[in-house]
Design a protein around this motif. Structure first.
Motif, short mmCIF file in Angstrom:
data_model
loop_
_atom_site.label_atom_id
_atom_site.label_comp_id
_atom_site.label_asym_id
_atom_site.label_seq_id
_atom_site.Cartn_x
_atom_site.Cartn_y
_atom_site.Cartn_z
N LEU A 1 0.90 -0.89 0.15
CA LEU A 1 0.30 0.57 0.16
C LEU A 1 0.63 1.10 0.06
CD1 LEU A 1 -2.92 -0.71 2.88
CD2 LEU A 1 -2.73 -1.31 0.33
N ARG A 2 0.59 2.14 -0.38
CA ARG A 2 0.79 4.03 -0.67
C ARG A 2 0.46 4.54 -0.81
NH1 ARG A 2 2.20 5.00 -6.28
NH2 ARG A 2 2.57 7.61 -5.88
N VAL A 3 0.75 5.62 0.81
CA VAL A 3 0.34 6.52 1.42
C VAL A 3 0.34 7.65 -0.34
CG1 VAL A 3 0.14 9.08 2.76
CG2 VAL A 3 0.49 6.61 3.16
N LEU A 4 -0.84 8.45 -0.68
CA LEU A 4 -0.70 9.08 -1.14
C LEU A 4 -1.23 10.76 -1.20
CD1 LEU A 4 -2.96 7.63 -4.45
CD2 LEU A 4 -0.48 7.53 -4.19
N LEU A 5 -1.48 10.76 -0.08
CA LEU A 5 -1.30 12.42 0.62
C LEU A 5 -2.07 12.00 2.01
CD1 LEU A 5 -2.19 15.27 0.26
CD2 LEU A 5 -4.51 14.70 -0.55
N GLU A 6 -0.88 12.97 3.74
CA GLU A 6 -1.62 13.12 4.45
C GLU A 6 -2.34 14.50 4.47
OE1 GLU A 6 0.54 12.98 8.92
OE2 GLU A 6 1.53 12.11 6.62
N PHE A 7 -3.76 14.60 5.78
CA PHE A 7 -4.25 15.49 5.09
C PHE A 7 -5.65 15.82 6.12
CE2 PHE A 7 -7.40 12.77 3.32
CZ PHE A 7 -8.27 13.35 3.25
N SER A 8 -5.65 17.16 6.66
CA SER A 8 -6.81 17.02 7.30
C SER A 8 -6.11 16.19 9.60
CB SER A 8 -8.50 15.98 7.69
OG SER A 8 -8.87 16.17 8.28
N ARG A 9 -5.17 17.45 9.86
CA ARG A 9 -4.65 17.34 10.96
C ARG A 9 -6.12 17.90 12.07
NH1 ARG A 9 0.24 15.48 13.50
NH2 ARG A 9 1.07 16.69 15.05
N GLN A 10 -5.91 17.02 13.02
CA GLN A 10 -7.05 17.23 13.52
C GLN A 10 -6.84 17.08 15.35
OE1 GLN A 10 -10.44 18.44 12.56
NE2 GLN A 10 -9.72 18.67 10.96
N PRO A 11 -7.03 18.18 16.31
CA PRO A 11 -6.83 17.84 17.60
C PRO A 11 -8.10 16.20 18.01
CG PRO A 11 -8.03 20.33 17.44
CD PRO A 11 -7.60 19.29 16.04
N MET A 12 -7.70 16.24 19.00
CA MET A 12 -8.86 14.95 19.50
C MET A 12 -9.82 15.46 19.60
SD MET A 12 -7.47 11.86 18.03
CE MET A 12 -8.38 10.80 18.42
N TYR A 13 -10.42 14.62 20.41
CA TYR A 13 -11.98 14.55 21.76
C TYR A 13 -12.25 13.89 21.96
CZ TYR A 13 -12.98 19.38 20.15
OH TYR A 13 -12.69 20.71 19.42
N VAL A 14 -13.47 13.74 23.26
CA VAL A 14 -13.53 11.94 23.25
C VAL A 14 -15.23 12.52 23.77
CG1 VAL A 14 -13.30 12.84 26.17
CG2 VAL A 14 -13.13 10.46 25.34
N ALA A 15 -15.17 11.33 22.94
CA ALA A 15 -17.78 11.57 23.21
C ALA A 15 -17.85 10.60 24.49
CB ALA A 15 -17.85 10.08 22.08
N LEU A 16 -18.46 11.60 25.36
CA LEU A 16 -19.15 10.59 26.30
C LEU A 16 -20.46 11.11 26.60
CD1 LEU A 16 -16.81 12.56 29.16
CD2 LEU A 16 -16.71 10.48 27.92
N SER A 17 -21.36 9.80 27.15
CA SER A 17 -22.29 10.35 27.44
C SER A 17 -22.69 11.43 28.06
CB SER A 17 -23.36 9.10 27.98
OG SER A 17 -23.25 9.39 29.48
N ALA A 18 -24.51 12.27 27.74
CA ALA A 18 -24.74 13.66 28.41
C ALA A 18 -24.99 13.48 29.63
CB ALA A 18 -26.06 13.87 27.32
N GLY A 19 -24.76 12.08 29.74
CA GLY A 19 -24.96 12.48 31.45
C GLY A 19 -23.80 11.78 32.53
N HIS A 20 -22.88 11.59 31.82
CA HIS A 20 -21.57 11.22 32.17
C HIS A 20 -21.16 12.46 33.20
CE1 HIS A 20 -17.51 10.46 32.58
NE2 HIS A 20 -17.83 9.39 31.99
N ARG A 21 -20.32 12.05 34.28
CA ARG A 21 -20.00 13.24 34.91
C ARG A 21 -19.11 14.52 35.01
NH1 ARG A 21 -14.77 12.30 36.49
NH2 ARG A 21 -13.84 10.04 36.22
N LEU A 22 -18.29 13.69 33.74
CA LEU A 22 -17.11 14.96 32.99
C LEU A 22 -17.74 15.58 32.02
CD1 LEU A 22 -14.38 12.85 32.77
CD2 LEU A 22 -14.75 14.47 34.56
N ALA A 23 -19.19 15.60 31.07
CA ALA A 23 -20.46 16.19 30.22
C ALA A 23 -19.89 17.71 30.73
CB ALA A 23 -21.57 15.23 30.58
N GLY A 24 -19.98 17.86 31.39
CA GLY A 24 -20.32 19.73 31.45
C GLY A 24 -18.59 20.55 31.75
#
Length: 189
Positions: free
Chosen positions: A50-73
């Motif tokens: 396999l050959r990489v043709l393009l590297e793009f879209s460098r994005q910061p990381m997030y964590v998804a949590l349920s709306a009721g999670h203690r850290l959700a706010g």
């Protein structure tokens, strides 16, 4: 990244491309078997053939949590808090190096990260997040694309950003691969 990809495809001859969704935990198998011509996958890619043709879209990381999670706010989640969460990892035949990059086993401070659950697709992972106290790591662009009222997305500033790759099989280079990469670059992906 659906919109930039769709615009790049629209710049190709009519009917020249068909989008196929790959399993979150199986980024390379279909490409390696020649079932598809190009893939847009999370980095890295170190697969033979396999050959990489393009590297793009460098994005910061997030964590998804349920709306009721203690850290959700919270405004964000520190890597220390992340180490206290149970996380969901991609389930499938992805190679270990790819899995470690996209479901890191350690926070930058060296604290262990735990992944007691897995998901085959991002949608499956998000459904699990919504109904449990588990978290799921994903990039900022994915948080905008998959809005759900039962999930909160919080930045994790201490994690390495994610990057997307356009990859093709070396055995079957597609004649429109270069045009697709140029079009994707032109639309600002």
């Amino acid at each position: 990244m659906y919109e930039p990809v769709a615009r790049a495809i629209a710049g190709l001859p009519e009917g020249a491309a068909q989008l196929v969704e790959l399993s979150w935990g199986d980024p390379f198998s279909h490409l390696g078997r020649g079932e598809i011509d190009l893939a847009i996958v999370l980095s890295p890619c170190r697969e033979d053939g396999l050959r990489v043709l393009l590297e793009f879209s460098r994005q910061p990381m997030y964590v998804a949590l349920s709306a009721g999670h203690r850290l959700a706010g919270a405004a964000s989640v520190s890597t220390d808090e992340l180490a206290g969460l149970a996380l969901i990892e991609p389930r499938g035949p992805a190679p270990d190096y790819w899995r470690r990059a996209n479901a890191p086993r350690q926070a930058p401070d060296g604290r262990e990260l735990a992944y007691p659950a897995g998901a085959a697709t991002l949608q499956e992972g998000l459904s699990t997040v919504a109904s449990t106290r588990l978290g799921l790591l994903l990039c900022e662009a994915s948080t905008a694309y998959v809005q759900r009222p039962d999930i909160r997305y919080l930045p994790v500033p201490g994690l390495e950003p994610s990057t997307l790759l356009v990859v093709q099989g070396e055995r079957r280079p597609h004649p429109l691969a270069g045009a697709f990469v140029r079009a994707l670059t032109a639309v600002g992906a």
